[in-house]
Scaffold this motif. Structure first.
Motif, PDB file in Angstrom:
ATOM      1  N   CYS A 114       0.855  -1.193   0.000  1.00 50.02           N
ATOM      2  CA  CYS A 114       0.000   0.000   0.000  1.00 50.02           C
ATOM      3  C   CYS A 114       0.885   1.235   0.000  1.00 50.02           C
ATOM      4  O   CYS A 114       2.031   1.191   0.439  1.00 50.02           O
ATOM      5  N   PHE A 133      -0.055   3.984   1.568  1.00 53.28           N
ATOM      6  CA  PHE A 133      -0.312   4.705   2.818  1.00 53.28           C
ATOM      7  C   PHE A 133       0.009   3.834   4.033  1.00 53.28           C
ATOM      8  O   PHE A 133       0.230   2.619   3.907  1.00 53.28           O
ATOM      9  N   LEU A 134      -0.024   4.464   5.176  1.00 54.51           N
ATOM     10  CA  LEU A 134       0.183   3.739   6.449  1.00 54.51           C
ATOM     11  C   LEU A 134      -0.882   4.232   7.440  1.00 54.51           C
ATOM     12  O   LEU A 134      -0.535   4.694   8.533  1.00 54.51           O
ATOM     13  N   CYS A 135      -2.127   4.173   7.038  1.00 55.54           N
ATOM     14  CA  CYS A 135      -3.203   4.733   7.881  1.00 55.54           C
ATOM     15  C   CYS A 135      -3.127   4.101   9.275  1.00 55.54           C
ATOM     16  O   CYS A 135      -3.076   2.878   9.398  1.00 55.54           O
ATOM     17  N   CYS A 171      -5.652   1.318   9.990  1.00 54.44           N
ATOM     18  CA  CYS A 171      -5.796   0.240   9.003  1.00 54.44           C
ATOM     19  C   CYS A 171      -5.986  -1.117   9.699  1.00 54.44           C
ATOM     20  O   CYS A 171      -5.231  -1.471  10.597  1.00 54.44           O
ATOM     21  N   VAL A 230      -0.048  -4.455   4.305  1.00 57.26           N
ATOM     22  CA  VAL A 230       0.579  -3.137   4.151  1.00 57.26           C
ATOM     23  C   VAL A 230       2.063  -3.168   4.530  1.00 57.26           C
ATOM     24  O   VAL A 230       2.900  -2.608   3.827  1.00 57.26           O
ATOM     25  N   GLY A 260      -7.302  -4.367  -1.262  1.00 56.57           N
ATOM     26  CA  GLY A 260      -5.905  -4.372  -0.820  1.00 56.57           C
ATOM     27  C   GLY A 260      -5.791  -4.298   0.678  1.00 56.57           C
ATOM     28  O   GLY A 260      -6.758  -4.604   1.376  1.00 56.57           O
ATOM     29  N   GLY A 261      -4.625  -3.722   1.061  1.00 57.12           N
ATOM     30  CA  GLY A 261      -3.576  -3.021   0.297  1.00 57.12           C
ATOM     31  C   GLY A 261      -4.141  -2.026  -0.723  1.00 57.12           C
ATOM     32  O   GLY A 261      -5.277  -1.583  -0.609  1.00 57.12           O
ATOM     33  N   ASN A 296      -7.462   3.495  -2.922  1.00 52.89           N
ATOM     34  CA  ASN A 296      -7.337   4.715  -2.114  1.00 52.89           C
ATOM     35  C   ASN A 296      -7.151   5.938  -3.009  1.00 52.89           C
ATOM     36  O   ASN A 296      -6.952   7.049  -2.512  1.00 52.89           O
ATOM     37  N   ASP A 309     -11.688   5.110  -1.237  1.00 53.46           N
ATOM     38  CA  ASP A 309     -11.615   5.635   0.131  1.00 53.46           C
ATOM     39  C   ASP A 309     -11.299   7.126   0.089  1.00 53.46           C
ATOM     40  O   ASP A 309     -10.377   7.541  -0.616  1.00 53.46           O
ATOM     41  N   LYS A 348      -9.957   9.651   2.677  1.00 51.14           N
ATOM     42  CA  LYS A 348      -9.374   9.482   4.008  1.00 51.14           C
ATOM     43  C   LYS A 348      -9.628  10.655   4.938  1.00 51.14           C
ATOM     44  O   LYS A 348      -9.660  10.491   6.159  1.00 51.14           O
TER      45      LYS A 348
HETATM   46  S1  SF4 Z   1      -6.501   1.588   5.300  1.00 49.78           S
HETATM   47 FE1  SF4 Z   1      -6.296   1.109   3.120  1.00 49.78          FE
HETATM   48  S2  SF4 Z   1      -5.098   2.825   2.330  1.00 49.78           S
HETATM   49 FE2  SF4 Z   1      -4.808   2.851   4.530  1.00 49.78          FE
HETATM   50  S3  SF4 Z   1      -2.948   1.651   4.904  1.00 49.78           S
HETATM   51 FE3  SF4 Z   1      -4.689   0.236   5.072  1.00 49.78          FE
HETATM   52  S4  SF4 Z   1      -4.916  -0.651   3.053  1.00 49.78           S
HETATM   53 FE4  SF4 Z   1      -3.643   1.183   2.823  1.00 49.78          FE
END
Ligand code: SF4
Length: 229
Positions: A27, A29-31, A34, A40, A72-73, A100, A122, A124
């Motif tokens: 991925c 991002f590193l939300c 998550c 990820v 995903g990811g 995303n 998504d 965010k």
């Molecule tokens: S929530 Fe979605 S966009 Fe955010 S890190 Fe996880 S997989 Fe990636």
């Protein structure tokens, strides 16, 4: 394709269709919140599933499943996503992409090639707050571009936001809805505390039902439909 998981049957991932869900690894991002760190964080990846096994499973389910969801990811990071989806379409499945929004060019290519039937993107945060919520420093131009491409597409789509109390503020929701102005569908998802990429987030609180309804009301000033999921 790096495929970290396959859910063989789902009635909730593609609207009103029976679907299999394929989860890609990696991925952008590193939300913090998550729920799929194993998709990820590289060190947590499982051995990827074999593509041939996935296709032999799909061939056998052609009469039982309507659709394949690619999730995903972040699927648009996969090098051979286009060929992979072409093979799925050859089996006559509907295809939904969960993204995303980081790669507008990939989304555009897939739409131009008529390889998608549904997109869920998504959203965010308000655009200026993306680095805080995604835990990555980057410009939001790609996100804005993806939003435009999806809204002007002629397929079904949804934008969706997972809302975490204290990471998001109630006032953010109107700004987020404004960034997808006139979108056909915006879904607000309540954060559920379970495994999270940032372990401190597993104890974070969700918004109350009342707050969710208030946020839905403010979103509806800018989008056509809004649901709480
Ligand atoms: S929530 Fe979605 S966009 Fe955010 S890190 Fe996880 S997989 Fe990636």
């Amino acid at each position: 394709m790096l495929i970290g998981g396959l859910q063989k049957f789902s009635l909730i991932n593609y609207p009103k269709k029976a679907a299999a869900v394929i989860f890609t690894q990696g991925c952008s991002f590193l939300c913090h919140y998550c729920h799929n760190p194993e998709l990820v964080i590289k060190d947590e990846f499982n051995t990827p599933l074999n593509e041939e096994d996935i296709f032999s499973f799909l061939e056998k389910r052609q009469n039982q499943l309507d659709a394949v969801v690619i999730s995903g990811g972040e699927p648009t990071l996969q090098n051979n996503l286009i060929d992979f989806i072409k093979k799925i379409k050859k089996l006559n499945f509907l295809v939904k992409l969960d993204t995303n929004g980081i790669n507008p060019n990939v989304i555009k290519n897939l739409l131009d090639l008529k390889l998608l039937d549904y997109i869920a993107m998504d959203l965010k945060a308000p655009l200026e707050k993306y680095p805080k919520v995604t835990n990555k420093d980057f410009s939001s131009e790609g996100i804005e571009e993806s939003i435009k491409i999806i809204i002007s597409s002629n397929i079904d789509y949804e934008f969706r936001s997972t809302l975490v109390k204290n990471l998001h503020e109630k006032e953010d929701i109107e700004k987020m809805a404004l960034s997808i102005k006139n979108a056909k569908l915006y879904i607000l998802q309540k954060f559920v505390s379970k495994v999270t990429l940032n372990p401190t987030y597993s104890k974070k609180k969700a918004f109350s039902d009342e707050d969710m309804l208030d946020m839905k009301k403010s979103a509806l000033t800018h989008v056509k439909k809004c649901f709480i999921r």
